[in-house]
Write an enzyme that holds these catalytic residues in place. Sequence first.
Site, short mmCIF file in Angstrom:
data_model
loop_
_atom_site.label_atom_id
_atom_site.label_comp_id
_atom_site.label_asym_id
_atom_site.label_seq_id
_atom_site.Cartn_x
_atom_site.Cartn_y
_atom_site.Cartn_z
N ASP A 77 28.07 70.54 58.52
CA ASP A 77 27.51 70.39 59.87
C ASP A 77 26.72 69.09 59.97
O ASP A 77 26.40 68.45 58.97
CB ASP A 77 26.65 71.61 60.25
CG ASP A 77 25.56 71.93 59.23
OD1 ASP A 77 25.38 71.15 58.29
OD2 ASP A 77 24.91 72.97 59.37
N ASN A 142 17.46 82.31 61.57
CA ASN A 142 17.92 83.09 62.72
C ASN A 142 19.34 83.64 62.49
O ASN A 142 20.01 84.06 63.43
CB ASN A 142 17.90 82.22 63.99
CG ASN A 142 18.86 81.05 63.91
OD1 ASN A 142 19.45 80.78 62.86
ND2 ASN A 142 19.02 80.33 65.01
N HIS A 144 21.93 81.89 61.34
CA HIS A 144 23.03 80.95 61.52
C HIS A 144 23.62 80.53 60.18
O HIS A 144 22.96 80.60 59.13
CB HIS A 144 22.63 79.74 62.37
CG HIS A 144 21.74 78.73 61.74
ND1 HIS A 144 20.92 77.89 62.46
CD2 HIS A 144 21.54 78.37 60.44
CE1 HIS A 144 20.27 77.08 61.65
NE2 HIS A 144 20.64 77.35 60.42
N GLU A 149 25.18 79.12 65.68
CA GLU A 149 23.93 79.77 66.10
C GLU A 149 24.22 81.17 66.65
O GLU A 149 25.39 81.49 66.93
CB GLU A 149 23.27 78.91 67.19
CG GLU A 149 22.94 77.48 66.77
CD GLU A 149 21.67 77.37 65.91
OE1 GLU A 149 21.26 78.38 65.31
OE2 GLU A 149 21.11 76.26 65.85
C1 GLP Z 1 20.16 74.29 58.57
C2 GLP Z 1 21.64 73.90 58.52
C3 GLP Z 1 22.43 74.82 57.67
C4 GLP Z 1 21.58 75.22 56.50
C5 GLP Z 1 20.54 76.16 57.02
C6 GLP Z 1 19.53 76.60 55.99
O1 GLP Z 1 19.61 74.08 59.82
N1 GLP Z 1 22.25 73.76 59.80
O2 GLP Z 1 23.63 74.23 57.28
O3 GLP Z 1 22.37 75.82 55.53
O4 GLP Z 1 19.90 75.64 58.16
O5 GLP Z 1 18.67 75.56 55.65
P1 GLP Z 1 17.68 75.63 54.40
O6 GLP Z 1 18.54 75.74 53.19
O7 GLP Z 1 16.92 74.33 54.45
O8 GLP Z 1 16.82 76.82 54.61
#
Ligand code: GLP
Length: 249
Positions: A77, A142, A144, A149
């Site tokens: 992403d 959340n 995702h 989302e």
């Molecule tokens: C982010 C990204 C995801 C990521 C997730 C968790 O916003 N869009 O690809 O895996 O949220 O992030 P983190 O590992 O920093 O908690």
Amino acid sequence: MTAPGPAPARGYGLEVLPVGGWAATVASRLCHRLMERPGLRVCLPTGDTPTPVYAELVARERRGEVSLAHATVVQLDEWAGLPPGDPARCDARLRRELIDRLAAPPVFVSIDADGPDDEAAALAHDSAARGLDLAVLGLGMNGHVGFNEPGSHPDDPTRLVRLAVSSREAATSRYGADSTPTAGITVGLARLLEAEECWLLVTGERKAQVLRRVLEQPEGLDCPASYLRRHPWLTVFADEPAASLLRKG
Ligand code: GLP
């Protein structure tokens, strides 16, 4: 919007690992997959969760224990509208933590978020995200995965999406973005569910509640990661704090 139909009941693997051994175990599994299939096509996330896994992988590559030279890494992403130099950019982070640190880097298929047409970039990336051997994912607070989302469907392709407020805020507060993006491009749940194998990486006590939602309550649009349970070969790698609210056994 109507909710997608009920999912076929399928099992998933859950590995609960001690905090100190979590990253090494996940890296070992990745090394295994790369040894079995040197030309692995793998989709990789950014965020804080996979950072120690990438550090382990780099160390092992430098010791000659594994090679990504024949692999293809597909970016999961990207924020839309953040300039190339922005510290929060996912492509830059993946290069910084993994790709550029490898002696023999893989092919890196990034998302073209700098062109004039984000919809076209998403469409092009949808083709790149077909036929994945492995999709590695982090979990948002959340529910995702990538930028799928809440409200995302399991048949959604790679696309331009509006970001949830929590994701926008995370861009600046957690990942150091210079401005607040409102949109992103993400590999869609459809492509993730089509991958031969899927891993969900979850660490930390703050993810315990959402992980319980993902695994122990009915799948639903409010929690896109819950649709991953439809995947025929899903493994959840959780550290002990993240797994602390799951039913025992
Ligand atoms: C982010 C990204 C995801 C990521 C997730 C968790 O916003 N869009 O690809 O895996 O949220 O992030 P983190 O590992 O920093 O908690």
